[in-house]
Design a protein around this motif. Structure first.
Motif, PDB file in Angstrom:
ATOM      1  N   GLN A  75       1.385 -11.978  78.673  1.00 31.53           N
ATOM      2  CA  GLN A  75       0.581 -12.787  79.594  1.00 31.53           C
ATOM      3  C   GLN A  75       0.200 -11.988  80.832  1.00 31.53           C
ATOM      4  OE1 GLN A  75       2.557 -16.345  80.893  1.00 31.53           O
ATOM      5  NE2 GLN A  75       0.634 -17.335  81.449  1.00 31.53           N
ATOM      6  N   LYS A  76       1.133 -11.190  81.354  1.00 35.20           N
ATOM      7  CA  LYS A  76       0.844 -10.364  82.532  1.00 35.20           C
ATOM      8  C   LYS A  76      -0.235  -9.331  82.224  1.00 35.20           C
ATOM      9  CE  LYS A  76       3.110  -7.361  85.884  1.00 35.20           C
ATOM     10  NZ  LYS A  76       2.398  -7.934  86.996  1.00 35.20           N
ATOM     11  N   LEU A  77      -0.150  -8.717  81.055  1.00 38.42           N
ATOM     12  CA  LEU A  77      -1.141  -7.703  80.679  1.00 38.42           C
ATOM     13  C   LEU A  77      -2.509  -8.319  80.421  1.00 38.42           C
ATOM     14  CD1 LEU A  77       0.915  -5.425  78.256  1.00 38.42           C
ATOM     15  CD2 LEU A  77       0.389  -5.048  80.664  1.00 38.42           C
ATOM     16  N   LEU A  78      -2.511  -9.541  79.968  1.00 42.39           N
ATOM     17  CA  LEU A  78      -3.764 -10.222  79.655  1.00 42.39           C
ATOM     18  C   LEU A  78      -4.565 -10.570  80.909  1.00 42.39           C
ATOM     19  CD1 LEU A  78      -5.217 -11.141  77.119  1.00 42.39           C
ATOM     20  CD2 LEU A  78      -4.122 -13.346  77.363  1.00 42.39           C
ATOM     21  N   LEU A  79      -3.909 -10.608  82.050  1.00 42.66           N
ATOM     22  CA  LEU A  79      -4.592 -10.956  83.299  1.00 42.66           C
ATOM     23  C   LEU A  79      -5.570  -9.887  83.775  1.00 42.66           C
ATOM     24  CD1 LEU A  79      -1.642 -12.533  85.314  1.00 42.66           C
ATOM     25  CD2 LEU A  79      -3.517 -13.713  84.171  1.00 42.66           C
ATOM     26  N   SER A  80      -5.370  -8.660  83.356  1.00 43.45           N
ATOM     27  CA  SER A  80      -6.236  -7.570  83.795  1.00 43.45           C
ATOM     28  C   SER A  80      -7.095  -7.081  82.634  1.00 43.45           C
ATOM     29  CB  SER A  80      -5.388  -6.413  84.326  1.00 43.45           C
ATOM     30  OG  SER A  80      -6.192  -5.285  84.557  1.00 43.45           O
ATOM     31  N   ARG A  81      -8.353  -6.887  82.919  1.00 46.07           N
ATOM     32  CA  ARG A  81      -9.269  -6.399  81.883  1.00 46.07           C
ATOM     33  C   ARG A  81      -8.887  -4.986  81.432  1.00 46.07           C
ATOM     34  NH1 ARG A  81     -13.437  -8.013  79.471  1.00 46.07           N
ATOM     35  NH2 ARG A  81     -15.572  -7.348  79.445  1.00 46.07           N
ATOM     36  N   ALA A  82      -8.310  -4.210  82.310  1.00 44.43           N
ATOM     37  CA  ALA A  82      -7.928  -2.837  81.984  1.00 44.43           C
ATOM     38  C   ALA A  82      -6.742  -2.769  81.019  1.00 44.43           C
ATOM     39  CB  ALA A  82      -7.592  -2.074  83.258  1.00 44.43           C
ATOM     40  N   THR A  83      -5.916  -3.811  80.972  1.00 41.92           N
ATOM     41  CA  THR A  83      -4.722  -3.778  80.130  1.00 41.92           C
ATOM     42  C   THR A  83      -4.739  -4.804  79.003  1.00 41.92           C
ATOM     43  OG1 THR A  83      -3.552  -5.253  81.662  1.00 41.92           O
ATOM     44  CG2 THR A  83      -3.274  -2.883  81.994  1.00 41.92           C
ATOM     45  N   GLU A  84      -5.852  -5.502  78.836  1.00 40.93           N
ATOM     46  CA  GLU A  84      -5.853  -6.549  77.810  1.00 40.93           C
ATOM     47  C   GLU A  84      -5.762  -5.984  76.394  1.00 40.93           C
ATOM     48  OE1 GLU A  84     -10.646  -7.462  77.573  1.00 40.93           O
ATOM     49  OE2 GLU A  84      -9.336  -8.903  78.528  1.00 40.93           O
ATOM     50  N   ALA A  85      -6.256  -4.786  76.145  1.00 45.79           N
ATOM     51  CA  ALA A  85      -6.111  -4.170  74.819  1.00 45.79           C
ATOM     52  C   ALA A  85      -4.637  -3.922  74.505  1.00 45.79           C
ATOM     53  CB  ALA A  85      -6.895  -2.873  74.740  1.00 45.79           C
ATOM     54  N   ASN A  86      -3.880  -3.474  75.502  1.00 41.69           N
ATOM     55  CA  ASN A  86      -2.439  -3.285  75.311  1.00 41.69           C
ATOM     56  C   ASN A  86      -1.734  -4.613  75.081  1.00 41.69           C
ATOM     57  OD1 ASN A  86      -3.184  -1.009  77.661  1.00 41.69           O
ATOM     58  ND2 ASN A  86      -2.059  -0.267  75.885  1.00 41.69           N
ATOM     59  N   ALA A  87      -2.229  -5.667  75.731  1.00 38.74           N
ATOM     60  CA  ALA A  87      -1.647  -6.997  75.549  1.00 38.74           C
ATOM     61  C   ALA A  87      -1.798  -7.439  74.098  1.00 38.74           C
ATOM     62  CB  ALA A  87      -2.320  -8.003  76.485  1.00 38.74           C
ATOM     63  N   PHE A  88      -2.966  -7.226  73.534  1.00 34.81           N
ATOM     64  CA  PHE A  88      -3.179  -7.657  72.156  1.00 34.81           C
ATOM     65  C   PHE A  88      -2.455  -6.766  71.151  1.00 34.81           C
ATOM     66  CE2 PHE A  88      -6.691 -10.059  74.072  1.00 34.81           C
ATOM     67  CZ  PHE A  88      -6.348 -11.314  73.570  1.00 34.81           C
ATOM     68  N   ASP A  89      -2.264  -5.489  71.473  1.00 35.44           N
ATOM     69  CA  ASP A  89      -1.442  -4.628  70.615  1.00 35.44           C
ATOM     70  C   ASP A  89      -0.003  -5.134  70.576  1.00 35.44           C
ATOM     71  OD1 ASP A  89      -3.599  -2.982  70.059  1.00 35.44           O
ATOM     72  OD2 ASP A  89      -3.050  -1.494  71.599  1.00 35.44           O
ATOM     73  N   LEU A  90       0.501  -5.516  71.730  1.00 35.89           N
ATOM     74  CA  LEU A  90       1.858  -6.051  71.830  1.00 35.89           C
ATOM     75  C   LEU A  90       1.980  -7.363  71.077  1.00 35.89           C
ATOM     76  CD1 LEU A  90       4.642  -5.592  73.144  1.00 35.89           C
ATOM     77  CD2 LEU A  90       3.794  -6.836  75.117  1.00 35.89           C
ATOM     78  N   LEU A  91       0.985  -8.222  71.240  1.00 40.86           N
ATOM     79  CA  LEU A  91       1.010  -9.522  70.547  1.00 40.86           C
ATOM     80  C   LEU A  91       0.926  -9.348  69.036  1.00 40.86           C
ATOM     81  CD1 LEU A  91       1.006 -12.618  70.798  1.00 40.86           C
ATOM     82  CD2 LEU A  91      -1.499 -12.492  70.838  1.00 40.86           C
ATOM     83  N   SER A  92       0.097  -8.433  68.564  1.00 40.37           N
ATOM     84  CA  SER A  92      -0.007  -8.239  67.115  1.00 40.37           C
ATOM     85  C   SER A  92       1.303  -7.719  66.533  1.00 40.37           C
ATOM     86  CB  SER A  92      -1.181  -7.312  66.782  1.00 40.37           C
ATOM     87  OG  SER A  92      -0.940  -6.021  67.230  1.00 40.37           O
ATOM     88  N   SER A  93       1.990  -6.855  67.246  1.00 42.29           N
ATOM     89  CA  SER A  93       3.307  -6.397  66.769  1.00 42.29           C
ATOM     90  C   SER A  93       4.300  -7.546  66.721  1.00 42.29           C
ATOM     91  CB  SER A  93       3.857  -5.304  67.683  1.00 42.29           C
ATOM     92  OG  SER A  93       3.156  -4.134  67.521  1.00 42.29           O
ATOM     93  N   ALA A  94       4.252  -8.397  67.731  1.00 46.59           N
ATOM     94  CA  ALA A  94       5.164  -9.545  67.764  1.00 46.59           C
ATOM     95  C   ALA A  94       4.866 -10.493  66.608  1.00 46.59           C
ATOM     96  CB  ALA A  94       5.049 -10.282  69.090  1.00 46.59           C
ATOM     97  N   ILE A  95       3.605 -10.741  66.323  1.00 44.27           N
ATOM     98  CA  ILE A  95       3.246 -11.639  65.236  1.00 44.27           C
ATOM     99  C   ILE A  95       3.672 -11.063  63.881  1.00 44.27           C
ATOM    100  CG2 ILE A  95       1.280 -12.598  63.966  1.00 44.27           C
ATOM    101  CD1 ILE A  95      -0.060 -13.019  66.705  1.00 44.27           C
TER     102      ILE A  95
END
Length: 98
Positions: A75-95
């Motif tokens: 959620q913290k990474l998703l707040l910034s446009r610069a880090t949202e790709a990393n947020a989704f990489d993290l989420l896909s690993s979790a899923i």
């Protein structure tokens, strides 16, 4: 300097044999990785994201109790446009691994 340390730790963890668990050193390191201060520096984010993904891939059953904290990092990474790709990489690993 610290992003390089996180990248090396991620690579060491990725090369760890599957099924061998985390070990005490990696277990002790995981909780401090969830502190927001580390994730505030944009230079740390790609390396930390890779390290978190390595943790999830290698030891998802051991990390189930900390899933809410991992999702908080997402959620913290998703707040910034610069880090949202990393947020989704993290989420896909979790899923994939939880």
């Amino acid at each position: 300097f610290t992003p390089y340390v996180f990248q090396i730790l991620a690579q060491l963890l990725e090369y760890r044999p599957t099924g061998s668990g985390l070990g005490t050193a990696y277990q002790a390191l995981f909780s401090p990785l969830l502190t927001p201060g580390l994730w505030d520096k944009r230079g740390n984010v790609p390396a930390l994201s890779r390290l978190m993904q390595a943790y999830i891939r290698k030891a998802a059953p051991e990390l189930v109790g900390q899933l809410n904290q991992i999702l908080g990092v997402f959620q913290k990474l998703l707040l910034s446009r610069a880090t949202e790709a990393n947020a989704f990489d993290l989420l896909s690993s979790a899923i994939l691994h939880f």
